[in-house]
Design a protein around this motif. Structure first.
Motif, PDB file in Angstrom:
ATOM      1  N   LEU A 234       0.825  -1.208   0.000  1.00  0.00           N
ATOM      2  CA  LEU A 234       0.000   0.000   0.000  1.00  0.00           C
ATOM      3  C   LEU A 234       0.859   1.256   0.000  1.00  0.00           C
ATOM      4  O   LEU A 234       0.545   2.243  -0.673  1.00  0.00           O
ATOM      5  N   THR A 235       1.948   1.225   0.755  1.00  0.00           N
ATOM      6  CA  THR A 235       2.845   2.388   0.803  1.00  0.00           C
ATOM      7  C   THR A 235       3.461   2.654  -0.559  1.00  0.00           C
ATOM      8  O   THR A 235       3.525   3.799  -1.014  1.00  0.00           O
ATOM      9  N   ASP A 236       3.903   1.597  -1.240  1.00  0.00           N
ATOM     10  CA  ASP A 236       4.505   1.762  -2.560  1.00  0.00           C
ATOM     11  C   ASP A 236       3.488   2.291  -3.574  1.00  0.00           C
ATOM     12  O   ASP A 236       3.805   3.159  -4.396  1.00  0.00           O
ATOM     13  N   LEU A 237       2.250   1.778  -3.511  1.00  0.00           N
ATOM     14  CA  LEU A 237       1.216   2.247  -4.421  1.00  0.00           C
ATOM     15  C   LEU A 237       0.883   3.710  -4.162  1.00  0.00           C
ATOM     16  O   LEU A 237       0.650   4.485  -5.101  1.00  0.00           O
ATOM     17  N   ASP A 238       0.859   4.098  -2.887  1.00  0.00           N
ATOM     18  CA  ASP A 238       0.561   5.490  -2.551  1.00  0.00           C
ATOM     19  C   ASP A 238       1.642   6.421  -3.088  1.00  0.00           C
ATOM     20  O   ASP A 238       1.347   7.522  -3.568  1.00  0.00           O
ATOM     21  N   ARG A 239       2.893   5.995  -3.007  1.00  0.00           N
ATOM     22  CA  ARG A 239       3.986   6.818  -3.533  1.00  0.00           C
ATOM     23  C   ARG A 239       3.818   7.059  -5.027  1.00  0.00           C
ATOM     24  O   ARG A 239       4.204   8.100  -5.553  1.00  0.00           O
ATOM     25  N   ARG A 240       3.244   6.090  -5.733  1.00  0.00           N
ATOM     26  CA  ARG A 240       3.041   6.243  -7.169  1.00  0.00           C
ATOM     27  C   ARG A 240       1.872   7.173  -7.487  1.00  0.00           C
ATOM     28  O   ARG A 240       1.761   7.665  -8.616  1.00  0.00           O
ATOM     29  N   GLN A 241       0.997   7.391  -6.526  1.00  0.00           N
ATOM     30  CA  GLN A 241      -0.186   8.205  -6.780  1.00  0.00           C
ATOM     31  C   GLN A 241      -0.058   9.559  -6.074  1.00  0.00           C
ATOM     32  O   GLN A 241       0.715  10.409  -6.487  1.00  0.00           O
ATOM     33  N   ASP A 242      -0.780   9.765  -4.987  1.00  0.00           N
ATOM     34  CA  ASP A 242      -0.786  11.071  -4.325  1.00  0.00           C
ATOM     35  C   ASP A 242       0.442  11.306  -3.456  1.00  0.00           C
ATOM     36  O   ASP A 242       0.771  12.455  -3.161  1.00  0.00           O
ATOM     37  N   ASP A 243       1.095  10.212  -3.041  1.00  0.00           N
ATOM     38  CA  ASP A 243       2.198  10.311  -2.075  1.00  0.00           C
ATOM     39  C   ASP A 243       1.751  11.126  -0.865  1.00  0.00           C
ATOM     40  O   ASP A 243       2.416  12.063  -0.421  1.00  0.00           O
ATOM     41  N   GLU A 244       0.600  10.723  -0.338  1.00  0.00           N
ATOM     42  CA  GLU A 244      -0.026  11.430   0.789  1.00  0.00           C
ATOM     43  C   GLU A 244      -0.515  10.378   1.786  1.00  0.00           C
ATOM     44  O   GLU A 244      -1.706  10.089   1.858  1.00  0.00           O
ATOM     45  N   PRO A 245       0.399   9.780   2.557  1.00  0.00           N
ATOM     46  CA  PRO A 245       0.015   8.652   3.409  1.00  0.00           C
ATOM     47  C   PRO A 245      -0.946   9.014   4.537  1.00  0.00           C
ATOM     48  O   PRO A 245      -1.621   8.139   5.069  1.00  0.00           O
ATOM     49  N   LYS A 246      -1.033  10.307   4.897  1.00  0.00           N
ATOM     50  CA  LYS A 246      -1.952  10.735   5.943  1.00  0.00           C
ATOM     51  C   LYS A 246      -2.785  11.906   5.444  1.00  0.00           C
ATOM     52  O   LYS A 246      -2.276  12.799   4.784  1.00  0.00           O
ATOM     53  N   ARG A 247      -4.085  11.872   5.760  1.00  0.00           N
ATOM     54  CA  ARG A 247      -4.977  12.965   5.410  1.00  0.00           C
ATOM     55  C   ARG A 247      -5.926  13.224   6.576  1.00  0.00           C
ATOM     56  O   ARG A 247      -6.215  12.327   7.364  1.00  0.00           O
ATOM     57  N   SER A 248      -6.451  14.430   6.619  1.00  0.00           N
ATOM     58  CA  SER A 248      -7.478  14.717   7.619  1.00  0.00           C
ATOM     59  C   SER A 248      -8.753  13.965   7.247  1.00  0.00           C
ATOM     60  O   SER A 248      -9.010  13.685   6.075  1.00  0.00           O
ATOM     61  N   ALA A 249      -9.547  13.669   8.248  1.00  0.00           N
ATOM     62  CA  ALA A 249     -10.776  12.900   8.016  1.00  0.00           C
ATOM     63  C   ALA A 249     -11.725  13.643   7.080  1.00  0.00           C
ATOM     64  O   ALA A 249     -12.362  13.038   6.213  1.00  0.00           O
ATOM     65  N   LEU A 250     -11.816  14.958   7.219  1.00  0.00           N
ATOM     66  CA  LEU A 250     -12.733  15.735   6.389  1.00  0.00           C
ATOM     67  C   LEU A 250     -12.320  15.694   4.927  1.00  0.00           C
ATOM     68  O   LEU A 250     -13.139  15.444   4.034  1.00  0.00           O
ATOM     69  N   VAL A 251     -11.034  15.927   4.658  1.00  0.00           N
ATOM     70  CA  VAL A 251     -10.550  15.935   3.275  1.00  0.00           C
ATOM     71  C   VAL A 251     -10.742  14.570   2.637  1.00  0.00           C
ATOM     72  O   VAL A 251     -11.189  14.454   1.482  1.00  0.00           O
ATOM     73  N   GLU A 252     -10.451  13.513   3.369  1.00  0.00           N
ATOM     74  CA  GLU A 252     -10.590  12.171   2.804  1.00  0.00           C
ATOM     75  C   GLU A 252     -12.047  11.830   2.560  1.00  0.00           C
ATOM     76  O   GLU A 252     -12.398  11.236   1.536  1.00  0.00           O
ATOM     77  N   THR A 253     -12.927  12.205   3.467  1.00  0.00           N
ATOM     78  CA  THR A 253     -14.338  11.872   3.338  1.00  0.00           C
ATOM     79  C   THR A 253     -14.942  12.471   2.076  1.00  0.00           C
ATOM     80  O   THR A 253     -15.737  11.835   1.382  1.00  0.00           O
ATOM     81  N   ILE A 254     -14.543  13.680   1.731  1.00  0.00           N
ATOM     82  CA  ILE A 254     -15.175  14.382   0.622  1.00  0.00           C
ATOM     83  C   ILE A 254     -14.502  14.081  -0.713  1.00  0.00           C
ATOM     84  O   ILE A 254     -15.168  13.861  -1.720  1.00  0.00           O
ATOM     85  N   PHE A 255     -13.181  14.054  -0.737  1.00  0.00           N
ATOM     86  CA  PHE A 255     -12.488  14.104  -2.017  1.00  0.00           C
ATOM     87  C   PHE A 255     -11.741  12.843  -2.416  1.00  0.00           C
ATOM     88  O   PHE A 255     -11.293  12.747  -3.559  1.00  0.00           O
ATOM     89  N   HIS A 256     -11.576  11.869  -1.525  1.00  0.00           N
ATOM     90  CA  HIS A 256     -10.667  10.763  -1.830  1.00  0.00           C
ATOM     91  C   HIS A 256     -11.373   9.404  -1.731  1.00  0.00           C
ATOM     92  O   HIS A 256     -11.620   8.910  -0.632  1.00  0.00           O
ATOM     93  N   PRO A 257     -11.674   8.770  -2.877  1.00  0.00           N
ATOM     94  CA  PRO A 257     -12.267   7.424  -2.841  1.00  0.00           C
ATOM     95  C   PRO A 257     -11.272   6.337  -2.451  1.00  0.00           C
ATOM     96  O   PRO A 257     -11.671   5.256  -2.041  1.00  0.00           O
ATOM     97  N   VAL A 258      -9.965   6.612  -2.602  1.00  0.00           N
ATOM     98  CA  VAL A 258      -8.936   5.659  -2.189  1.00  0.00           C
ATOM     99  C   VAL A 258      -8.459   6.061  -0.798  1.00  0.00           C
ATOM    100  O   VAL A 258      -7.917   7.151  -0.620  1.00  0.00           O
ATOM    101  N   PRO A 259      -8.649   5.205   0.214  1.00  0.00           N
ATOM    102  CA  PRO A 259      -8.252   5.572   1.576  1.00  0.00           C
ATOM    103  C   PRO A 259      -6.752   5.807   1.683  1.00  0.00           C
ATOM    104  O   PRO A 259      -5.957   5.196   0.961  1.00  0.00           O
ATOM    105  N   SER A 260      -6.370   6.676   2.584  1.00  0.00           N
ATOM    106  CA  SER A 260      -4.945   6.906   2.822  1.00  0.00           C
ATOM    107  C   SER A 260      -4.325   5.693   3.500  1.00  0.00           C
ATOM    108  O   SER A 260      -5.019   4.887   4.129  1.00  0.00           O
ATOM    109  N   VAL A 261      -3.025   5.562   3.372  1.00  0.00           N
ATOM    110  CA  VAL A 261      -2.314   4.407   3.929  1.00  0.00           C
ATOM    111  C   VAL A 261      -2.536   4.310   5.437  1.00  0.00           C
ATOM    112  O   VAL A 261      -2.706   3.213   5.985  1.00  0.00           O
TER     113      VAL A 261
END
Length: 313
Positions: A234-261
Motif C-alpha cells: 500500500l505504501t509503494d502504491l501510494d507513492r506512485r499516486q498522491d504520495d499522501e500517506p496521511k490525510r485529515s478525516a474531512l478531506v478524505e471523506t469528501i475528495f478521496h475514494p482511495v483511503p490513505s495508507v
C-alpha cells in the motif's frame, strides 16, 4: 494530451448525436435508454478506449517497454510472464482463483490499471512498471485484492451503481428549465445540469469506494496475507499516486475514494464490499452524458493516461 482531447471530442460528438436522435424519435425514455446502452458499451470497451486516449500499449511479455521514471534503467528483456506466474502462484496459495492478468506500458508513474471486461469475463490490468518494481508477494497482494473484488461481485456492483447514477442524473437534468432531449440547445442544457449532478457524485460516491476498499483489505488480512507485505504494498502504491500517506478525516471523506495508507488495514468494516471503485468508474461512465468533469478531477487533470483508467486502490 492533444490526441486525447481530439479523440474524446470525436467520441462525445458521436454520443451527442446518438442521444439526440434517440430523443427525437422516442422522447426522454428513448434518450435515457441510449445513455444506458452507451454507458454499458463504454465500460465494455474500456481497454481499447484507454489505449486510444492515453496512448497506452498492450504488448506481449517479451517486447513491452515501460517508460515510468523510476524504471527507466530496466531493460526490455524483463520476464513479465515469470513475474506474473510467481505472483499468481501465491494468489492461489492464499485461496483465490487467479484471474486473467494483462499489463499496459505507460509513462505516467501514477497509472494503476484496473479491471476490465464484462462480468464473468474480467481481466486484471496492471501497469508494466508495477510488475517490474514489485516483489512477487507485493504483486500478489495487488492481484489478490482485485480477485476479491471480482469474487465478491463488488466490481460488478460498482458497474451497476455507476450506470444507475448516470441514468438518474440524466433523467433529472432533462427536467431542468430549458433542458431537453429533442434539440441541440435542450441537450446542451441537460449536459450542463448533469455536470452539477456529477459534482454531487464526487462528494458522495467516494464513501462507497472507501467502504469497498476497507472490506477487501480486511478479507486479505483475514486470509493470512502477511501484514508487513500488505502495508509495504500500500505504501509503494501510494507513492506512485498522491504520495499522501496521511490525510485529515474531512478531506478524505469528501475528495478521496482511495483511503490513505494510515487508514488502511485496521478499519472496522463488516460485510462484503458494496461497490468497488464506484466513484471513479462513474466518472468514466458519465462519458455517456458528455460529462465535463471526467478529466478535471485532482487525480487525472492533464494526465491522459488516467482519463479512462482513473487511479484505483
Amino acid at each position: 494530451w492533444i490526441r486525447g482531447i481530439v479523440l474524446q471530442i470525436l467520441i462525445y460528438t458521436v454520443i451527442g448525436l446518438l442521444v439526440l436522435l434517440a430523443g427525437r424519435q422516442f422522447g426522454l425514455p428513448g434518450a435515457a435508454g441510449s445513455v444506458v446502452l452507451l454507458a454499458s458499451v463504454l465500460l465494455s470497451l474500456q481497454l481499447p478506449i484507454a489505449r486510444l486516449i492515453g496512448g497506452l500499449r498492450s504488448n506481449d511479455c517479451s517486447s513491452v517497454v515501460d517508460r515510468s521514471r523510476e524504471d527507466a534503467n530496466v531493460g526490455d528483456d524483463f520476464d513479465y510472464s515469470q513475474q506474473i506466474s510467481n505472483a499468481n502462484a501465491l494468489v492461489r496459495q492464499w485461496g483465490w482463483k487467479p484471474a486473467r492478468v494483462s499489463f499496459l506500458s505507460h509513462e505516467d508513474v501514477g497509472f494503476t490499471g484496473g479491471i476490465v471486461g464484462l462480468p464473468g469475463r474480467e481481466t486484471i490490468v496492471l501497469p508494466a512498471g508495477l510488475v517490474r518494481s514489485q516483489s512477487d508477494e507485493q504483486l500478489a497482494v495487488v492481484i489478490a485484492r482485485r480477485c476479491e473484488a471480482i469474487r465478491t461481485g463488488s466490481r460488478t456492483r460498482g458497474w451497476l451503481v455507476a450506470i444507475i447514477w448516470v441514468l438518474v442524473g440524466f433523467c433529472l437534468s432533462a427536467q431542468l428549465p430549458g433542458a431537453g432531449v429533442t434539440s441541440v440547445a435542450g441537450l446542451v442544457m441537460t449536459w450542463l445540469g448533469f455536470t452539477l449532478w456529477t459534482f454531487v457524485g464526487l462528494l458522495t460516491l467516494p464513501s462507497l469506494s472507501r467502504q469497498a476498499a476497507h472490506a477487501i483489505d480486511n478479507q486479505l488480512l483475514n486470509r493470512g496475507i502477511p501484514r508487513e507485505v500488505f502495508e509495504q504494498t500500500l505504501t509503494d502504491l501510494d507513492r506512485r499516486q498522491d504520495d499522501e500517506p496521511k490525510r485529515s478525516a474531512l478531506v478524505e471523506t469528501i475528495f478521496h475514494p482511495v483511503p490513505s495508507v494510515s487508514n488502511r488495514g485496521d478499519h472496522n468494516t463488516t460485510g462484503a464490499p458494496i461497490a468497488w471503485h464506484v466513484a471513479r468508474v462513474t466518472l468514466f461512465a458519465s462519458w455517456a452524458c458528455c460529462g465535463m468533469l471526467v478529466r478535471a478531477v485532482h487525480c487525472n487533470v492533464g494526465r491522459p493516461e488516467m482519463w479512462v483508467f482513473l487511479p484505483t486502490d
